[in-house]
Design an enzyme around this catalytic site. Structure first.
Site, mmCIF file in Angstrom:
data_model
loop_
_atom_site.group_PDB
_atom_site.id
_atom_site.type_symbol
_atom_site.label_atom_id
_atom_site.label_comp_id
_atom_site.label_asym_id
_atom_site.label_seq_id
_atom_site.Cartn_x
_atom_site.Cartn_y
_atom_site.Cartn_z
ATOM 1 N N LYS A 7 20.724 54.881 22.509
ATOM 2 C CA LYS A 7 19.158 54.474 22.326
ATOM 3 C C LYS A 7 18.923 54.675 20.953
ATOM 4 C CE LYS A 7 14.492 54.660 24.266
ATOM 5 N NZ LYS A 7 13.510 55.313 25.221
ATOM 6 N N GLU A 56 17.643 54.050 33.005
ATOM 7 C CA GLU A 56 17.629 55.098 31.886
ATOM 8 C C GLU A 56 17.785 56.484 32.012
ATOM 9 O OE1 GLU A 56 15.262 55.060 27.590
ATOM 10 O OE2 GLU A 56 14.147 55.463 29.389
ATOM 11 N N CYS A 81 15.105 50.901 28.021
ATOM 12 C CA CYS A 81 13.879 51.007 28.068
ATOM 13 C C CYS A 81 13.163 49.677 27.125
ATOM 14 C CB CYS A 81 13.275 52.290 27.537
ATOM 15 S SG CYS A 81 11.348 52.396 28.136
#
Length: 180
Positions: free
Chosen positions: A138, A47, A172
């Site tokens: 994200k 990430e 994540c």
């Protein structure tokens, strides 16, 4: 077992050259080349690798209003974010095609088609033909990340065929989100 039902995956656990997009992309190219030389068909990066995670937010007064230091760091971060429209990933795409390797690459993205003012923690899938097949932004930045990253949406939640497999990726803590 035949090679069609095996998929050799490399996990490139490298650090960025923090806040330096060009130097970090050079490290990424080296890792892709190394993975391909070992017969890998997919290489995965973490990430926000390019240009790095905004950890200064936790270590400084990241939420300070009208703070000169925060403004300077954030502006530098914006300048080093990846822009597809500027060709920032063309060399990575060409390398993927040349070496016939698929790539998941974690980037900080500054999309011009969304105004160029917001940045996203994005996961880019580049196939073995060098084509960007998806960009997953994200869904919800966490904690201090919200001070710099914009929330994404579900448009980039896609999976891809790779040999006999279906591959997908999340950022994540999205791996803890049941619907994602």
């Amino acid at each position: 077992m035949t090679s069609s039902n095996l998929l050799k995956v490399a996990l490139a656990q490298i650090s960025p050259v923090w806040l330096d997009k060009a130097a970090t992309l050079e490290k990424v190219k080296t890792s892709i080349t190394d993975a391909a030389a070992q017969g890998c068909e997919l290489v995965v990066f973490g990430e926000g690798l390019v240009p790095g995670y905004p950890f200064w937010l936790s270590m400084t007064n990241g939420s300070a209003w009208d703070d000169k230091v925060q403004k300077e760091i954030h502006a530098h971060y914006l300048r080093n974010a990846v822009q597809f429209e500027s060709g920032d990933l063309l060399e990575i795409q060409e390398l993927a095609k040349k070496l016939k390797i698929a790539i998941y690459l974690g980037i900080i993205e500054r999309p011009i088609d969304r105004g160029g003012h917001s940045i996203y923690c994005s996961l880019v899938y580049i196939d073995a033909d060098g084509e960007i097949k998806s960009v997953h932004r994200k869904l919800q930045p966490t904690y201090e990340e919200r001070l710099t990253w914009s929330p994404g949406d579900g448009n980039g939640l896609q999976v891809h065929s790779l040999k006999e497999f279906t591959v997908g990726g999340l950022n994540c803590w999205e791996n803890w989100m049941p619907l994602a």
